[in-house]
Scaffold this active site. Structure first.
Site, PDB file in Angstrom:
ATOM      1  N   ASN A 182     -12.131 -64.403  16.397  1.00  0.00           N
ATOM      2  CA  ASN A 182     -13.220 -63.456  16.104  1.00  0.00           C
ATOM      3  C   ASN A 182     -12.845 -62.356  15.110  1.00  0.00           C
ATOM      4  O   ASN A 182     -13.570 -61.388  14.961  1.00  0.00           O
ATOM      5  CB  ASN A 182     -13.740 -62.833  17.405  1.00  0.00           C
ATOM      6  CG  ASN A 182     -12.705 -61.953  18.080  1.00  0.00           C
ATOM      7  OD1 ASN A 182     -11.623 -61.714  17.539  1.00  0.00           O
ATOM      8  ND2 ASN A 182     -13.018 -61.480  19.267  1.00  0.00           N
ATOM      9  N   LYS A 183     -11.737 -62.523  14.399  1.00  0.00           N
ATOM     10  CA  LYS A 183     -11.330 -61.483  13.461  1.00  0.00           C
ATOM     11  C   LYS A 183     -11.939 -61.720  12.063  1.00  0.00           C
ATOM     12  O   LYS A 183     -12.497 -62.784  11.798  1.00  0.00           O
ATOM     13  CB  LYS A 183      -9.797 -61.433  13.380  1.00  0.00           C
ATOM     14  CG  LYS A 183      -9.120 -61.133  14.727  1.00  0.00           C
ATOM     15  CD  LYS A 183      -9.570 -59.809  15.328  1.00  0.00           C
ATOM     16  CE  LYS A 183      -8.600 -59.197  16.307  1.00  0.00           C
ATOM     17  NZ  LYS A 183      -8.647 -59.715  17.680  1.00  0.00           N
ATOM     18  N   ASN A 184     -11.787 -60.740  11.153  1.00  0.00           N
ATOM     19  CA  ASN A 184     -12.389 -60.864   9.805  1.00  0.00           C
ATOM     20  C   ASN A 184     -11.837 -62.067   9.041  1.00  0.00           C
ATOM     21  O   ASN A 184     -12.516 -62.635   8.192  1.00  0.00           O
ATOM     22  CB  ASN A 184     -12.136 -59.596   8.984  1.00  0.00           C
ATOM     23  CG  ASN A 184     -12.925 -58.407   9.493  1.00  0.00           C
ATOM     24  OD1 ASN A 184     -13.142 -58.281  10.700  1.00  0.00           O
ATOM     25  ND2 ASN A 184     -13.363 -57.533   8.599  1.00  0.00           N
TER      26      ASN A 184
END
Ligand SMILES: *Cc1c(COP(=O)(O)O)cnc(C)c1O
Length: 381
Positions: A182-184
């Site tokens: 779920n990170k950039n």
């Protein structure tokens, strides 16, 4: 199930093509793709070295190990963070000392809150660029330098964030990034440590793979026939498939970050008149990468009811974060309790994270904003 989920992936055929090529290449881990990913990432952050690891949590642990931090040592870290911030300190046998945030607008530790935590046992300061907004790093670096304490930036939220053109991960002794789903920037699981210190980079590489002096790749290329083990290490390596995905994701990162910025601006427009919620970072400087969009509910507004009201309208929300020091393990082991970090605790009660991800549409932002305003109007009369 959700009309607007909290987060959604930004993957295309490119990532799956790159992953397949890595599998078909016949070399599955710690090969050319990992090296290329490290080199590109170091260039992107503007540091001399990047060391790929299996996760940000492993990277933080490795960073503490590389600084010889262990039993009897203290590491200052935020409580308003993911529990990995403290678990990584515990993993090397050291003690996490929780610093308060400076304000509910800033949502990050400051030189003043850190200074209160320094003892003769302090061996490192761990910072978080919360939500992708650079923390007030200048005064913290001055304090740390004055006291001779290394600084580790938790950059899990902040790939691409910058202050005066210098990127997060290039300020402290080491920066540690997460490539969790779920990170950039994602590689499914994975992480990276950045540093300008060549000795630290060598030590990180050694400890990443069992303290062994040569890699399987070196032996394959005939650069080495055997290896020595010079100290005990870990297996915190990254594989070729993830590195291949990471290279594609890195090429898309700035476009994704720009899209996040645009959506957050629209949110801020939509919610400007909403008095029941305060938007943080009003006095922030530096360039954020908008990893998440947290808001602060007015004192006394029941957050559970806001979250269920939004859920009933198909909107997923979350809380970043329940303060670490109030989890039962930390209460029991370290005697932490309410009142210890008043600003963190206030933020912990009031924070609500709204959906934000590059594939969100303007209509989604309008939908979430008006649903939030309706729910808050119902609750506050
Ligand atoms: C996601 C995250 C981590 C942990 O990252 P992993 O790669 O899952 O280990 C650590 N700190 C913060 C602030 C995070 O958001």
């Amino acid at each position: 199930m959700w009309k607007v989920p909290l987060f959604d992936l930004d993957l295309s055929g490119e990532e799956s093509r790159a992953a397949r090529e890595a599998i078909d290449s016949g070399w599955l881990t710690m090969g050319e793709r990992v090296l290329a990913f490290e080199e590109k990432f170091a260039g992107f952050i503007g540091v001399r070295h990047a060391v790929a690891v299996s996760s940000c949590t492993a990277g933080l642990q490795l960073a503490f190990s590389a600084l010889n931090i262990g039993q009897g040592d203290e590491v200052i870290c935020p409580s308003l963070s993911f529990v990995a911030a403290a678990n990584s300190v515990l993993a090397v046998g050291a003690t996490p000392i929780f610093a308060d945030i400076g304000s509910v607008d800033e949502l990050a530790v400051t030189d003043e809150t850190i200074a209160r935590c320094i003892t003769e046992r302090t061996r490192a300061i761990q910072l978080l660029h919360y939500a992708g907004q650079p923390c007030s790093i200048g005064p913290i670096l001055t304090l740390a330098k004055h006291r001779g304490i290394p600084v580790i930036e938790d950059c899990a939220h902040a790939p691409g964030a910058s202050v005066d053109g210098r990127r997060c991960g290039a300020f402290g002794d080491m920066g540690v990034f997460s490539f969790f789903a779920n990170k950039n920037l994602t590689t499914a699981e994975g992480g990276m440590i950045t540093t300008n210190d060549g000795d630290l980079a060598d030590r990180l590489r050694l400890l990443r793979s069992h303290g062994m002096t040569s890699l399987t790749l070196d032996r394959y290329h005939g650069h080495a026939f055997t290896y020595d083990v010079v100290e005990p290490g870990y297996n915190f390596r990254l594989d070729e498939i993830r590195a291949a995905i990471g290279l594609v994701q890195l090429s898309k990162l700035e476009a994704g970050n720009a899209r996040r910025a645009k959506l957050e601006l629209l949110y801020r427009d939509c919610l400007a008149e909403c008095t029941a919620a305060v938007l943080p970072f009003a006095s922030a400087s530096g360039k954020s990468v908008h990893h998440i969009f947290p808001i602060l509910l007015g004192e006394g507004i029941e957050r559970d009811r806001v979250m269920s009201g939004l859920k009933a309208r198909g909107i997923q929300t979350s809380i970043h974060y329940p303060p670490i020091h109030l989890f039962s393990y930390f209460r029991k082991r370290f005697g932490c309790n309410e009142g210890m970090l008043p600003i963190t605790e206030s933020a912990g009660r009031r924070l609500l994270t709204l959906p934000l991800f590059p594939r969100m549409t303007e209509d989604d932002v309008n939908l979430v904003s008006s649903a939030l305003k309706t729910v808050l109007a119902d609750l506050t009369g």
